[in-house]
Design an enzyme around this catalytic site. Structure first.
Site, PDB file in Angstrom:
ATOM      1  N   GLY A 145       0.837  -1.183   0.000  1.00  0.00           N
ATOM      2  CA  GLY A 145       0.000   0.000   0.000  1.00  0.00           C
ATOM      3  C   GLY A 145       0.877   1.239   0.000  1.00  0.00           C
ATOM      4  O   GLY A 145       2.044   1.192   0.404  1.00  0.00           O
ATOM      5  N   GLN A 204       2.798   9.894   1.583  1.00  0.00           N
ATOM      6  CA  GLN A 204       4.089   9.212   1.585  1.00  0.00           C
ATOM      7  C   GLN A 204       4.962   9.600   0.397  1.00  0.00           C
ATOM      8  O   GLN A 204       6.168   9.374   0.421  1.00  0.00           O
ATOM      9  CB  GLN A 204       3.895   7.695   1.608  1.00  0.00           C
ATOM     10  CG  GLN A 204       3.316   7.190   2.913  1.00  0.00           C
ATOM     11  CD  GLN A 204       3.197   5.699   2.899  1.00  0.00           C
ATOM     12  OE1 GLN A 204       2.199   5.155   2.422  1.00  0.00           O
ATOM     13  NE2 GLN A 204       4.217   5.029   3.421  1.00  0.00           N
ATOM     14  N   CYS A 244       6.346  -0.107   7.554  1.00  0.00           N
ATOM     15  CA  CYS A 244       5.891   1.049   6.789  1.00  0.00           C
ATOM     16  C   CYS A 244       7.027   1.555   5.905  1.00  0.00           C
ATOM     17  O   CYS A 244       8.168   1.642   6.345  1.00  0.00           O
ATOM     18  CB  CYS A 244       5.433   2.152   7.739  1.00  0.00           C
ATOM     19  SG  CYS A 244       4.821   3.629   6.919  1.00  0.00           S
ATOM     20  N   LEU A 245       6.693   1.912   4.672  1.00  0.00           N
ATOM     21  CA  LEU A 245       7.689   2.456   3.758  1.00  0.00           C
ATOM     22  C   LEU A 245       8.212   3.812   4.228  1.00  0.00           C
ATOM     23  O   LEU A 245       9.291   4.223   3.821  1.00  0.00           O
ATOM     24  CB  LEU A 245       7.102   2.580   2.348  1.00  0.00           C
ATOM     25  CG  LEU A 245       6.685   1.270   1.687  1.00  0.00           C
ATOM     26  CD1 LEU A 245       6.009   1.544   0.345  1.00  0.00           C
ATOM     27  CD2 LEU A 245       7.863   0.331   1.526  1.00  0.00           C
ATOM     28  N   HIS A 282      -3.948   0.863   7.723  1.00  0.00           N
ATOM     29  CA  HIS A 282      -2.622   1.492   7.700  1.00  0.00           C
ATOM     30  C   HIS A 282      -2.595   2.663   6.719  1.00  0.00           C
ATOM     31  O   HIS A 282      -2.156   3.766   7.060  1.00  0.00           O
ATOM     32  CB  HIS A 282      -1.572   0.433   7.320  1.00  0.00           C
ATOM     33  CG  HIS A 282      -0.188   0.942   7.285  1.00  0.00           C
ATOM     34  ND1 HIS A 282       0.749   0.595   8.236  1.00  0.00           N
ATOM     35  CD2 HIS A 282       0.456   1.766   6.424  1.00  0.00           C
ATOM     36  CE1 HIS A 282       1.897   1.197   7.951  1.00  0.00           C
ATOM     37  NE2 HIS A 282       1.745   1.907   6.848  1.00  0.00           N
ATOM     38  N   GLU A 283      -3.092   2.442   5.517  1.00  0.00           N
ATOM     39  CA  GLU A 283      -3.071   3.506   4.503  1.00  0.00           C
ATOM     40  C   GLU A 283      -4.030   4.631   4.870  1.00  0.00           C
ATOM     41  O   GLU A 283      -3.714   5.809   4.683  1.00  0.00           O
ATOM     42  CB  GLU A 283      -3.376   2.939   3.109  1.00  0.00           C
ATOM     43  CG  GLU A 283      -2.383   1.896   2.631  1.00  0.00           C
ATOM     44  CD  GLU A 283      -0.928   2.288   2.797  1.00  0.00           C
ATOM     45  OE1 GLU A 283      -0.577   3.480   2.625  1.00  0.00           O
ATOM     46  OE2 GLU A 283      -0.111   1.397   3.112  1.00  0.00           O
ATOM     47  N   HIS A 296      -2.496   7.106   7.245  1.00  0.00           N
ATOM     48  CA  HIS A 296      -1.610   8.094   6.613  1.00  0.00           C
ATOM     49  C   HIS A 296      -2.381   9.347   6.196  1.00  0.00           C
ATOM     50  O   HIS A 296      -1.842  10.454   6.252  1.00  0.00           O
ATOM     51  CB  HIS A 296      -0.905   7.499   5.386  1.00  0.00           C
ATOM     52  CG  HIS A 296       0.287   6.686   5.707  1.00  0.00           C
ATOM     53  ND1 HIS A 296       1.410   7.210   6.305  1.00  0.00           N
ATOM     54  CD2 HIS A 296       0.547   5.375   5.507  1.00  0.00           C
ATOM     55  CE1 HIS A 296       2.318   6.259   6.462  1.00  0.00           C
ATOM     56  NE2 HIS A 296       1.817   5.132   5.983  1.00  0.00           N
TER      57      HIS A 296
END
Length: 188
Positions: A46, A51, A99-100, A141-142, A145
């Site tokens: 995702g 991000q 997480c990225l 999670h997304e 953000h």
């Protein structure tokens, strides 16, 4: 398509509530395509617009079931409904999340087992996703953000010292940090 730099922990856009998408045009469709390209190159399951430095309410997702069936899409201006997460501590194996925007680390975090996400796609067609398990985790999670919340913000306070050491050691205390999935190095 272009692979975009992924912003890391200290970037202000990651800690602010994203604005609704109002323009459904070619620029939006290009952003969505670039986000898929970036997510795939990372690799990730995702990626939310903040991000990649864009403070708008949209995210992309991609995941394959155990049987290899693809699950991939975009949700713009989403709403999230969920059941409460199960009580008790997070399991380090079952509830481990990464997480990225906090690359190279994973921590246990309890999430809801069931969610419903609604919104629209890049053509303004309605989207409704009912998900459980790992897919529900990805969507939560997304969505976080988009509200300026990183998963580490939700961790038990027992991890505070570890997180502070990581942030300090890697220099993620302020803006200017990103990494490019194409060259797999941190910049900043």
């Amino acid at each position: 398509m272009t692979v975009l730099p992924i912003r890391i922990h200290g970037e202000p856009v990651l800690h602010e509530k994203a604005a609704p998408v109002t323009e459904f045009d070619e620029r939006l469709r290009t952003l969505v395509a670039d986000m898929f390209e970036t997510m795939d190159a990372a690799p990730g399951v995702g990626l939310a617009a903040p991000q990649v430095g864009v403070g708008q309410r949209l995210f992309v997702y991609s995941y394959r079931n155990d049987d290899g069936a693809p699950w991939r899409g975009v949700v713009i201006n989403p709403s999230l409904c969920m059941t409460p997460p199960p009580a008790g501590p997070a399991d380090e194996d079952e509830d481990s999340e990464g997480c990225l925007s906090f690359p190279g680390e994973r921590f246990p975090l309890r999430r809801s087992e069931n969610v419903v996400v609604t919104g629209v796609d890049s053509e303004e067609r309605p989207v409704r996703i009912e998900a459980d398990g790992w897919r529900a985790r990805i969507l939560q999670h997304e969505y976080d953000h988009l509200d300026g919340t990183l998963y580490i913000d939700r961790l038990d306070s027992a991890f505070d010292r570890v997180l502070l050491r990581i942030v300090k050691k890697r220099g993620w205390t302020g803006p200017g940090n990103s990494w490019n999935p194409m060259d797999e190095r941190l910049e900043g």
